[in-house]
Enzyme design. Structure first.
Site: not given
Ligand code: GLC
Ligand code: CA
Length: 574
Positions: A99, A195, A249, A321-322
């Site tokens: 990540d 991310d 992402e 995980h979100d």
């Molecule tokens: C992304 C991650 C998430 C995190 C956010 C801020 O969306 O997947 O878990 O809280 O970024 O880094």
């Protein structure tokens, strides 16, 4: 050098290490636990692993607030242990992606500590400082600006207060990012999941947002910002020096803006995680809940499938995980096995690279805690205290049950034994009490388990050119209960039929399949058990039409995969 496109054939497993497996017995998942489970992961039939952040972090956002980009969190092990995991993963044929979280750091990162010291130190412009804040809300914790006494200014944080945004307009910050990429690539990792990468370039002047859009009022000014594609091109150059794969992402990204990252002259990513299909039961990923709508889900799926066809490559997922657990959202906890396995078939056979999140393969479900204090996720707490305040306490908790990210972060349920086999000592977070019923060990022994169904789906996909490269087409998009899609390459077609309801249904047949006979390869009810094995041994001879099975009815949450050979004389071949 990039050897191109190896990721298309692959499927990935995502590990959120803290809750995966505890190898050294302190109640926290770690890289020793991961090492021991690599064979299990390989046996699932995936080809790679994505690690959520495993770097040192004060855990304000569980790893997404990084205080050192070039080390391993002591809870998880050491760099040496990571190298062992990497080596073993590679020896098993598993790629490893890390990540890359560079929209922000932790406020405990040395760069931020230095930056706070004043306007004339070398890190002063590493972050976004202003004398007066604008009106933006953060996504995780109140306003997006926090005053720093020492510096006498406000810093921007789109996420939590302990996650100050980096100033990507500063070329030195971009050099740092490239340095981090090289550090891990030189060690041998195969790529990055980047991310919130569509947030890294902010509009000059940071204009005020629309006041009536809570939480996301600043988004039009930091999503797909003015210099995003220049910065992405710089990172792409580094990736291209290696055989590195990049997956972005893209929270709230539209498919049109995703295409700019994925194709054409601004191509800078191999795939992107969209969020549209995560909003079939909510708005803004879980802020506002609404009943699940299959039509919404299908619309989102097909929108991405059609828009990317022939131009770009999809990243397929239902969990990470979100998001809360998908059975609890789009399936049914009561029809656990049926809906858990059906959901696998609903996305793995689409065109793209599938991702499976830890625990998804056994159908883990949402956890229901009885008190907000028991939840640990910063955004869960924020939603409870900020956005849900008008409701009474019971309703607020119910909304948290439906939406909390903590549901995906409970320890993986390995066995029916103590602590679900996750750790010897009390785990760092609550184990879902259904672990006695839902666990890996029980599902290993059950040929009809969700786990074994995932294995079959991944194996079927991996062995079929049609399922990897074929075109996608959806049938009956308005049907509120059935999701039916086709993959087609030359004269081979797969038809995937998924029932999203607990009621038995009459199966609808697309016109061109009427009277056509094909092989039924997968079905998530017990009679389907041997079909695929027989097919692989070339012993599956029987061809059936779509109505032959169960008198043309679909049972609750039934999923089937048929394979047809269409010959030219039918006039349907392209
Ligand atoms: C992304 C991650 C998430 C995190 C956010 C801020 O969306 O997947 O878990 O809280 O970024 O880094
Ligand atoms: Ca541990």
């Amino acid at each position: 050098m990039r050897t191109n496109d190896w990721f298309k054939k692959m499927s990935f497993y995502q590990i959120w290490v803290r809750s995966f497996a505890d190898g050294n017995g302190d109640g926290i998942g770690d890289l020793y636990g991961v090492y021991d489970k690599l064979d299990y992961i390989r046996k699932l039939g995936v080809d790679g692993i994505w690690f959520s952040p495993i770097y040192p972090s004060p855990n304000a956002d569980y790893g997404y607030d990084i205080s050192d980009y070039r080390d391993i969190h002591p809870d998880f092990g050491t760099l040496d242990q990571f190298k062992k995991v990497l080596e073993k993963a590679h020896s098993l044929g598993l790629k490893v992606i890390m990540d890359l979280v560079v929209n922000h750091t932790s406020d405990e990162h040395p760069w931020f500590i230095e930056s706070c010291k004043g306007k004339d130190n070398p890190y002063s412009d590493y972050y976004i400082w202003r004398d007066r804040p604008n009106n933006w809300d953060s996504l995780f914790e109140g306003k997006a600006w926090e005053y720093n006494e020492q510096r006498g200014q406000y810093y921007l944080h789109i996420f939590a207060k302990k996650q100050p945004d980096l100033n990507m307009d500063n070329p030195r910050v971009r050099e740092e990012v490239k340095g981090i990429m090289r550090f891990w690539l030189d060690m041998g990792v195969d790529g990055f999941r980047e991310d919130v990468i569509n947030f890294i370039s902010k509009k000059e002047g940071l204009p005020d947002g629309l006041p009536f859009l809570p939480a996301v009022n600043g988004m039009p000014y930091y999503k797909d910002g003015p210099h995003i594609h220049e910065y992405m091109a710089e990172f792409r150059k580094v990736a291209e020096e290696y055989d590195c794969f990049q997956l972005g992402e893209g929270p709230m990204t539209t498919v049109q803006s995703a295409l700019k990252y994925l194709s054409g002259p601004t191509k800078s990513l191999d795939m992107m995680f969209g969020f549209d299909h995560m909003m079939a039961d909510c708005v803004y990923t879980e802020y506002i809940h609404r009943p699940f709508s299959l039509v919404k889900l299908k619309k989102a799926f097909s929108k991405w499938q059609y828009a990317l066809a022939g131009k770009a490559w999809n990243a397929l997922y239902l969990e990470n995980h979100d998001h809360p657990r998908v059975i609890s959202r789009y399936g049914s906890e009561r029809f656990h096995r049926e809906s858990g396995s059906m959901l696998a078939a609903s996305y793995i056979f689409q065109c793209g690279t599938p991702f499976v999140y830890q625990g998804q393969e056994i159908g883990m479900t949402n956890i229901r805690l009885w008190n907000i204090e028991q939840y640990v996720d910063v955004s869960t707490k924020n939603n409870f205290h900020t956005y849900h305040v008008k409701d009474d306490i019971k309703d607020r908790l119910k909304r948290i049950h439906l939406s909390s990210r903590d549901s995906s972060r409970t320890p993986v349920q390995w066995t029916a034994g103590k602590n679900a086999g996750f750790s010897k000592l009390k785990p760092w977070f609550y184990v879902n009490p259904n672990y006695r019923r839902i666990n890996v060990e029980a599902q290993e022994h059950d040929p009809d388990s969700i786990l074994n169904f995932y294995r079959k789906c991944l194996a079927l996909r991996r062995h079929s050119e049609t399922l990897i490269y074929g075109t996608y087409r959806e049938y009956f998009p308005k049907d509120p209960n059935i999701y039916m899609y086709e993959r087609r390459l030359k004269d081979i077609r797969y038809l995937i039929v998924c029932s999203f309801t607990r009621l038995p249904l009459r199966l609808r047949i697309p016109k061109e399949y009427a009277g056509k006979k094909g092989k039924l390869l997968l079905c998530n009810y017990p009679e389907g058990r041997q079909l695929m094995a027989e097919h692989f041994k070339e012993r599956l001879k029987q061809e059936v039409d779509l109505l032959a099975w169960e008198h043309g009815m679909l049972r609750p949450y039934e999923a089937r995969v048929y394979r047809f050979r269409f010959t030219k004389d039918k006039g349907v071949q392209k």
